[in-house]
Design a protein around this motif. Structure first.
Motif, PDB file in Angstrom:
ATOM      1  N   GLU A 247     -27.535  63.096 -38.435  1.00  0.00           N
ATOM      2  CA  GLU A 247     -26.844  63.847 -39.686  1.00  0.00           C
ATOM      3  C   GLU A 247     -26.300  63.049 -40.175  1.00  0.00           C
ATOM      4  O   GLU A 247     -25.474  61.886 -39.575  1.00  0.00           O
ATOM      5  N   ASP A 248     -25.724  62.779 -41.520  1.00  0.00           N
ATOM      6  CA  ASP A 248     -24.937  62.114 -42.281  1.00  0.00           C
ATOM      7  C   ASP A 248     -23.470  62.602 -42.235  1.00  0.00           C
ATOM      8  O   ASP A 248     -22.849  63.121 -43.110  1.00  0.00           O
ATOM      9  N   THR A 249     -22.820  62.193 -40.872  1.00  0.00           N
ATOM     10  CA  THR A 249     -21.620  62.302 -40.704  1.00  0.00           C
ATOM     11  C   THR A 249     -21.204  61.359 -40.172  1.00  0.00           C
ATOM     12  O   THR A 249     -21.821  60.218 -39.893  1.00  0.00           O
ATOM     13  N   THR A 250     -19.655  61.299 -39.831  1.00  0.00           N
ATOM     14  CA  THR A 250     -19.015  60.227 -39.329  1.00  0.00           C
ATOM     15  C   THR A 250     -19.248  59.740 -37.859  1.00  0.00           C
ATOM     16  O   THR A 250     -19.010  58.825 -37.285  1.00  0.00           O
ATOM     17  N   SER A 251     -19.578  61.038 -37.157  1.00  0.00           N
ATOM     18  CA  SER A 251     -19.783  60.993 -35.715  1.00  0.00           C
ATOM     19  C   SER A 251     -21.506  61.232 -35.298  1.00  0.00           C
ATOM     20  O   SER A 251     -21.932  61.936 -36.365  1.00  0.00           O
ATOM     21  N   ALA A 252     -21.937  61.085 -34.221  1.00  0.00           N
ATOM     22  CA  ALA A 252     -23.213  61.113 -33.871  1.00  0.00           C
ATOM     23  C   ALA A 252     -23.518  62.554 -33.755  1.00  0.00           C
ATOM     24  O   ALA A 252     -23.417  63.290 -32.569  1.00  0.00           O
ATOM     25  N   ALA A 253     -23.902  63.405 -34.644  1.00  0.00           N
ATOM     26  CA  ALA A 253     -24.351  64.725 -34.689  1.00  0.00           C
ATOM     27  C   ALA A 253     -26.007  64.868 -34.993  1.00  0.00           C
ATOM     28  O   ALA A 253     -26.235  64.103 -35.802  1.00  0.00           O
ATOM     29  N   LEU A 254     -26.797  65.510 -34.198  1.00  0.00           N
ATOM     30  CA  LEU A 254     -28.171  65.515 -34.336  1.00  0.00           C
ATOM     31  C   LEU A 254     -28.642  66.834 -34.646  1.00  0.00           C
ATOM     32  O   LEU A 254     -28.015  68.019 -34.287  1.00  0.00           O
ATOM     33  N   LYS A 255     -29.412  66.904 -35.598  1.00  0.00           N
ATOM     34  CA  LYS A 255     -30.394  67.884 -35.917  1.00  0.00           C
ATOM     35  C   LYS A 255     -31.654  68.325 -35.297  1.00  0.00           C
ATOM     36  O   LYS A 255     -32.416  67.325 -35.505  1.00  0.00           O
ATOM     37  N   ILE A 261     -27.708  72.108 -35.035  1.00  0.00           N
ATOM     38  CA  ILE A 261     -26.688  70.933 -35.131  1.00  0.00           C
ATOM     39  C   ILE A 261     -26.070  70.917 -33.884  1.00  0.00           C
ATOM     40  O   ILE A 261     -25.348  71.546 -33.361  1.00  0.00           O
ATOM     41  N   VAL A 262     -26.224  69.637 -33.032  1.00  0.00           N
ATOM     42  CA  VAL A 262     -25.568  69.435 -31.809  1.00  0.00           C
ATOM     43  C   VAL A 262     -24.692  68.157 -32.158  1.00  0.00           C
ATOM     44  O   VAL A 262     -25.035  66.981 -32.342  1.00  0.00           O
ATOM     45  N   GLN A 263     -23.323  68.408 -32.086  1.00  0.00           N
ATOM     46  CA  GLN A 263     -22.354  67.505 -31.955  1.00  0.00           C
ATOM     47  C   GLN A 263     -22.308  66.891 -30.730  1.00  0.00           C
ATOM     48  O   GLN A 263     -21.860  67.446 -29.651  1.00  0.00           O
ATOM     49  N   THR A 264     -22.504  65.516 -30.328  1.00  0.00           N
ATOM     50  CA  THR A 264     -22.394  64.826 -29.396  1.00  0.00           C
ATOM     51  C   THR A 264     -21.130  64.048 -28.916  1.00  0.00           C
ATOM     52  O   THR A 264     -20.463  63.972 -30.224  1.00  0.00           O
ATOM     53  N   GLY A 265     -20.861  63.487 -28.148  1.00  0.00           N
ATOM     54  CA  GLY A 265     -19.601  62.581 -27.909  1.00  0.00           C
ATOM     55  C   GLY A 265     -20.006  61.305 -27.986  1.00  0.00           C
ATOM     56  O   GLY A 265     -19.315  60.469 -27.509  1.00  0.00           O
ATOM     57  N   ILE A 266     -21.130  60.789 -28.646  1.00  0.00           N
ATOM     58  CA  ILE A 266     -21.640  59.536 -28.705  1.00  0.00           C
ATOM     59  C   ILE A 266     -21.337  58.971 -30.009  1.00  0.00           C
ATOM     60  O   ILE A 266     -21.453  59.520 -30.901  1.00  0.00           O
ATOM     61  N   SER A 267     -20.811  57.645 -29.876  1.00  0.00           N
ATOM     62  CA  SER A 267     -20.202  57.069 -30.984  1.00  0.00           C
ATOM     63  C   SER A 267     -21.586  56.662 -32.184  1.00  0.00           C
ATOM     64  O   SER A 267     -22.594  56.005 -31.713  1.00  0.00           O
ATOM     65  N   LEU A 339     -28.336  80.588 -26.572  1.00  0.00           N
ATOM     66  CA  LEU A 339     -28.031  79.461 -25.864  1.00  0.00           C
ATOM     67  C   LEU A 339     -26.936  78.688 -26.352  1.00  0.00           C
ATOM     68  O   LEU A 339     -26.732  78.615 -27.604  1.00  0.00           O
ATOM     69  N   THR A 340     -25.833  78.248 -25.465  1.00  0.00           N
ATOM     70  CA  THR A 340     -25.036  77.323 -25.978  1.00  0.00           C
ATOM     71  C   THR A 340     -25.235  75.962 -25.434  1.00  0.00           C
ATOM     72  O   THR A 340     -25.756  75.825 -23.985  1.00  0.00           O
ATOM     73  N   ILE A 341     -25.301  74.977 -26.350  1.00  0.00           N
ATOM     74  CA  ILE A 341     -25.489  73.454 -25.757  1.00  0.00           C
ATOM     75  C   ILE A 341     -24.220  72.796 -25.681  1.00  0.00           C
ATOM     76  O   ILE A 341     -23.472  72.805 -26.931  1.00  0.00           O
ATOM     77  N   ASP A 342     -24.037  71.919 -24.772  1.00  0.00           N
ATOM     78  CA  ASP A 342     -22.758  71.242 -24.441  1.00  0.00           C
ATOM     79  C   ASP A 342     -23.116  69.892 -25.110  1.00  0.00           C
ATOM     80  O   ASP A 342     -23.646  68.847 -24.151  1.00  0.00           O
ATOM     81  N   GLY A 343     -22.770  69.667 -26.353  1.00  0.00           N
ATOM     82  CA  GLY A 343     -23.176  68.386 -26.891  1.00  0.00           C
ATOM     83  C   GLY A 343     -22.362  67.163 -26.320  1.00  0.00           C
ATOM     84  O   GLY A 343     -22.966  66.085 -26.289  1.00  0.00           O
ATOM     85  N   ALA A 344     -21.291  67.637 -25.845  1.00  0.00           N
ATOM     86  CA  ALA A 344     -20.449  66.298 -25.274  1.00  0.00           C
ATOM     87  C   ALA A 344     -21.212  65.779 -24.014  1.00  0.00           C
ATOM     88  O   ALA A 344     -20.934  64.804 -23.638  1.00  0.00           O
ATOM     89  N   ALA A 345     -21.861  66.425 -23.308  1.00  0.00           N
ATOM     90  CA  ALA A 345     -22.681  66.071 -21.934  1.00  0.00           C
ATOM     91  C   ALA A 345     -24.003  65.632 -22.453  1.00  0.00           C
ATOM     92  O   ALA A 345     -24.794  65.273 -21.639  1.00  0.00           O
ATOM     93  N   TYR A 356     -28.261  56.017 -24.835  1.00  0.00           N
ATOM     94  CA  TYR A 356     -26.990  55.964 -25.163  1.00  0.00           C
ATOM     95  C   TYR A 356     -26.114  57.223 -24.803  1.00  0.00           C
ATOM     96  O   TYR A 356     -26.699  58.179 -24.938  1.00  0.00           O
ATOM     97  N   HIS A 357     -24.863  56.795 -24.269  1.00  0.00           N
ATOM     98  CA  HIS A 357     -24.073  57.848 -23.658  1.00  0.00           C
ATOM     99  C   HIS A 357     -22.668  58.070 -24.119  1.00  0.00           C
ATOM    100  O   HIS A 357     -22.341  56.830 -24.881  1.00  0.00           O
ATOM    101  N   GLY A 358     -22.152  59.033 -24.001  1.00  0.00           N
ATOM    102  CA  GLY A 358     -20.641  59.233 -24.535  1.00  0.00           C
ATOM    103  C   GLY A 358     -19.867  58.474 -23.333  1.00  0.00           C
ATOM    104  O   GLY A 358     -20.244  57.725 -22.473  1.00  0.00           O
TER     105      GLY A 358
END
Length: 361
Positions: A247-255, A261-267, A339-345, A356-358
């Motif tokens: 996604e076009d965001t400042t952090s690594a969010a994936l669609k 939309i999953v907000q990850t903890g990855i740069s 379902l709840t997705i833990d994007g940080a993991a 690539y990992h957080g």
């Protein structure tokens, strides 16, 4: 000083390469597991270390001495095979003593070593029995004892538990875990069973396609897989891999394909630009939601494992996903579940399979 060091080991059988530039260092008293599928080269590498196969190129050093030029009996290595290879006409004591007597070890020293190994392995009461009078687990301990009396610098275990039934394998795994605390030598075990590797090893060497894919502590391999192969080979069930767009965001969010939309903890900066990405999710990172949900999925299979329930489902776009629920889950086949997705993991994999990992936990 490293206990064992492999430098650029190569091997081919005819025109078929089986090992390609394998390098590895093993520390003193470290327990290493070679883990990989059939044909990955792990057993061939073990046999090259033992001297039962010859490398086409590379060097092998053990405690500061180059050993790949030495015959097997002079390498200071003891090997325990998948098949026990005990002499059926000899007693346990005679089987354990046989190699020492051939090496002209004094009789009193042979007796001392056999008795000590039997005590450590808790098989003293079996010393006068023949192999046919013992269970598979007992015979495996005798095979280990035969290696132990040689007082080697390095133990090699070639799928030592594969011939045992499930219950005996679990018990013998516990015994091996206890034994490694008593042995004053490094140990390498070849296995295709990840539970054995995760339980016993200080570090795991994951092998595939003739090469080492990743080396690390068990939970490092599980939590931070180096590539797609490691991610899907280690862990049961395998990690879910979902094609996703950045996604076009400042952090690594994936669609995802269903719009989630999953907000990850990855740069975001660590990811390759304009690349096809895949999101990796372990089952424990996807939970059946009791409150706010990330997405919904239709259940195809429910696997009840006692302490937890695994849910195999399809997202709205048909993408398979594996989720986890509690032991007493009421989810049934055909249900649509939140379902709840833990994007940080979550993990992200690039087009070449690199992971690539957080931040590390």
């Amino acid at each position: 000083m490293s206990s064992l060091e492999l430098k650029g080991v190569r091997k081919a059988f005819g025109a078929t390469p089986v090992l390609d530039e394998v390098s590895l260092s093993l520390e003193q008293r470290e327990f290493i597991a070679f883990l990989g599928p059939s044909g990955s080269g792990k057993s061939t590498l073990l046999r090259i270390i033992a001297g039962l196969e010859t490398a086409d190129d590379g060097e092998i050093w053990l405690e500061g001495q180059r050993i790949d030029t030495l015959p097997p009996g002079q390498r200071g290595i003891a090997m325990v095979f998948q098949h026990y290879a005990l002499y059926p006409h000899m007693s346990v004591r005679e089987n354990m003593a046989f190699g020492l007597r051939n090496a002209k070890v004094p009789r009193d020293e042979v007796t001392r070593r056999v008795d000590e190994a039997a005590r450590v392995l808790e098989i003293t009461a079996l010393l006068d029995r023949k192999p046919s009078e013992m269970s598979g687990g007992q015979r495996q301990r005798v095979a280990i004892g035969r290696a132990l009396v040689k007082q080697p610098k390095l133990f090699l275990l070639d799928e030592p538990l594969s011939n045992l039934d499930a219950a005996l394998r679990l018990r013998t795994r516990v015994e091996l875990a206890q034994l490694k605390q008593k042995v004053d030598a490094a140990v390498i075990m070849v296995t295709h069973d990840q539970a054995e590797a995760m339980t016993l090893a200080d570090r795991i060497v994951v092998m595939n396609d003739r090469r080492i894919q990743q080396v690390g502590a068990p939970m490092e391999i599980y939590s931070r897989p180096a590539n797609v192969f490691v991610a899907q080979f280690v862990g049961s069930p395998a990690m879910t891999l979902v094609p996703a767009a950045l996604e076009d965001t400042t952090s690594a969010a994936l669609k995802l394909g269903d719009g989630t939309i999953v907000q990850t903890g990855i740069s975001r900066e660590s990811l390759p630009a304009n690349a096809e990405l895949r999101l990796g999710l372990r089952p424990e990172s996807v939970r059946v939601a009791s409150g706010t949900a990330s997405t919904k999925a239709k259940v195809e299979l429910v696997e009840r494992l006692g302490e937890r329930t695994l849910i195999y489902a399809l997202l709205a776009d048909g993408q398979p996903i594996t989720a986890e629920d509690g032991a007493h889950s009421r989810v049934a086949i055909g249900d649509e579940v939140p379902l709840t997705i833990d994007g940080a993991a979550a993990h992200i994999f690039g087009p070449d399979g690199t992971g690539y990992h957080g931040p590390a936990a």
